[in-house]
Each structure stands twice: as structure tokens, then as C-alpha cells.
Design an enzyme around this catalytic site. Sequence first.
Site, short mmCIF file in Angstrom:
data_model
loop_
_atom_site.label_atom_id
_atom_site.label_comp_id
_atom_site.label_asym_id
_atom_site.label_seq_id
_atom_site.Cartn_x
_atom_site.Cartn_y
_atom_site.Cartn_z
CG HIS A 167 -2.30 -0.69 1.21
ND1 HIS A 167 -2.73 -1.41 2.50
CD2 HIS A 167 -2.89 -1.17 0.17
CE1 HIS A 167 -3.77 -1.99 2.17
NE2 HIS A 167 -3.99 -1.66 0.83
CB CYS A 261 -2.65 0.62 8.53
SG CYS A 261 -1.26 0.50 7.49
N1 ARG Z 1 -3.91 -7.10 6.59
C1 ARG Z 1 -4.03 -5.90 6.04
C2 ARG Z 1 -4.09 -6.00 4.42
O1 ARG Z 1 -3.30 -6.78 4.17
C3 ARG Z 1 -3.40 -4.60 6.29
C4 ARG Z 1 -3.84 -3.34 5.83
C5 ARG Z 1 -2.95 -2.24 6.33
N2 ARG Z 1 -3.73 -1.24 5.93
C6 ARG Z 1 -2.78 0.09 5.12
N3 ARG Z 1 -3.38 1.01 5.09
N4 ARG Z 1 -1.84 -0.31 4.55
O2 ARG Z 1 -4.87 -5.55 3.85
#
Ligand code: ARG
Length: 275
Positions: A167, A261
Amino acid sequence: MPFPRPTILMCPPDFYGIEYEINPWMSRSRASDSSEARRQWRALHELLVSLGVDVRLMAPVKGLPDLVFTANAGLIWHDKVFLSRFRHEARQGETPHDAEWFADAGFHTIELPPGMDFEGAGDALFCSKTLYAGYLIRSDARSMQWVASEIGCRVLPLQLVDDRYYHLDTCFCPLAPGEAIYYPPAFDRYARSSLRRYVDNLLPVSEEEAARFACNAVVVGKDVVLNTGCPQLEAELTQRGYTTHATPLDEFIKAGGSAKCLTLRLDGEDAALWE
Ligand code: ARG
């Protein structure tokens, strides 16, 4: 929907856990300790409140362990929210809950056309008037173009090339208009040169601190909240006039997330200059 104070959405980790594997940080054999996760989440919550943030809460839902990562609920723009369309089925059940929360809170909810992947403020971040848009691993470039044309803003698509930094908010963090933290190896060459061209003041982080989620920081004015284990970044931020607040978030790193996050700024990020 005026927000007199910085306002952030969070979701308590009652049903948080590592139940599937959709990024390299997640392993079902490395479970999270639920009481420790609650403690870490509460400490983050208290820290934000102590900085003057109005923290709003979304009710946790059994069977949706990643609902805690509210950054992925959508992208906020004024009183509108572009709801996420998760790439992985495991997270798609979150969206109806997010949509309901936003509608109850008075936001206009906007759905992207079917077939597009879009993971909200995880991949789309404003810095000044531009929407910085991570794509390839979770969101697609088309969804970012669609959102930017609805808003009428410039979009800078940035290709992400390292699965660990899946991300945009794991490798890029706007601090103020024209100023951001980033981890260069997470981007392809073209994205790196775009970032250098469009962000005047770029602060790179080391490989070691990137892996401690240094870029996944919450910025509230001149206060920056981040995971522990990023002393170098903290020193550089202090030099630039920021006050850093480190708080342990290891239980959430097991799912590939950290401070940023776990939050969604509802009144607009400090680095954003909206028209
Ligand atoms: N386990 C989640 C995923 O893989 C973590 C999300 C983390 N969020 C972020 N905004 N980076 O989607």
C-alpha cells in the site's frame, strides 16, 4: 459537517487476528496476541486523544479481522467518501459496514464502477493539491484516474514494486504541503523520479526503519505518531520541527499495518490543500 478539531476514525481490535495471508507480513503461524493488540491499540488511541484529536469509533465485526485498518475504508474528500473496492475477497465484507458508518456520520458515499480495485487512503494520499496514487499491488491505476477525475484534481500514479510495501501508506507519508517521508526502493524508477519532481522536500527512510513501518505515520499538525524502532527518522523529524511520539504496534505489523493504517482522517490530512 464541520470538524472543529482534527478528527480520526478508528475501529477497536476486538476481532482482530491473522486469519488469512494477503501480504508478506501475514502468516497464520504467527498469530497476534489479542490482549497485547488491545493494549497497543488503546495506547495509540490515548496518544491521539492527548494530542487533541477527536477519535470516532466504528463498531468491530466478528469475521472481519482487518476492519481495524480504517485507512482502507475509503478516501475522504470534503463531505464525500470514495468507498474501497478491495482486491482480495477476504476484505470485501468490510465495505458494507464502512458504507453504513459513513452514511450515518453524514458523508456522501460514492462507489467506484465495478471491476476497479481501490483501497482508499491506503493507496491514495493527498499532498498539496495532488493525489498521490499507489497502484499495481492492491489498487489499479484506472480506479485512481476515475477518482481524480471525479474530484477534478491532478493524480500522480506511482507504481509499487515491493510486495512488502503493498500500500502507498507503507512507503510514503505526506507531512505538509510539499513535504513527505518515503522509502525509495518501494517504487519503480519512474515513480521515484515523479516523487522527486513533485515533492520539494522528500525525506528518505532506511531499509531497516521502513521495515518498522516508519512511513506509516499519523501526522497531526506538527505531531507525528509512529511505531517504535525508527530513531533515525525521529531524529530527522525533530530537526525539521516536528514532535515525534513512538508507540509499540508490533501486533499490527503481523498483519502488515501500523499507526497510519489504523486511522482515517475524516477532516482532511494536514498535507492536503483541497480546492
Ligand atoms: N492485513 C491488511 C491487508 O493486507 C493490512 C492493511 C494495512 N492497511 C494499510 N493502509 N496499509 O490488507
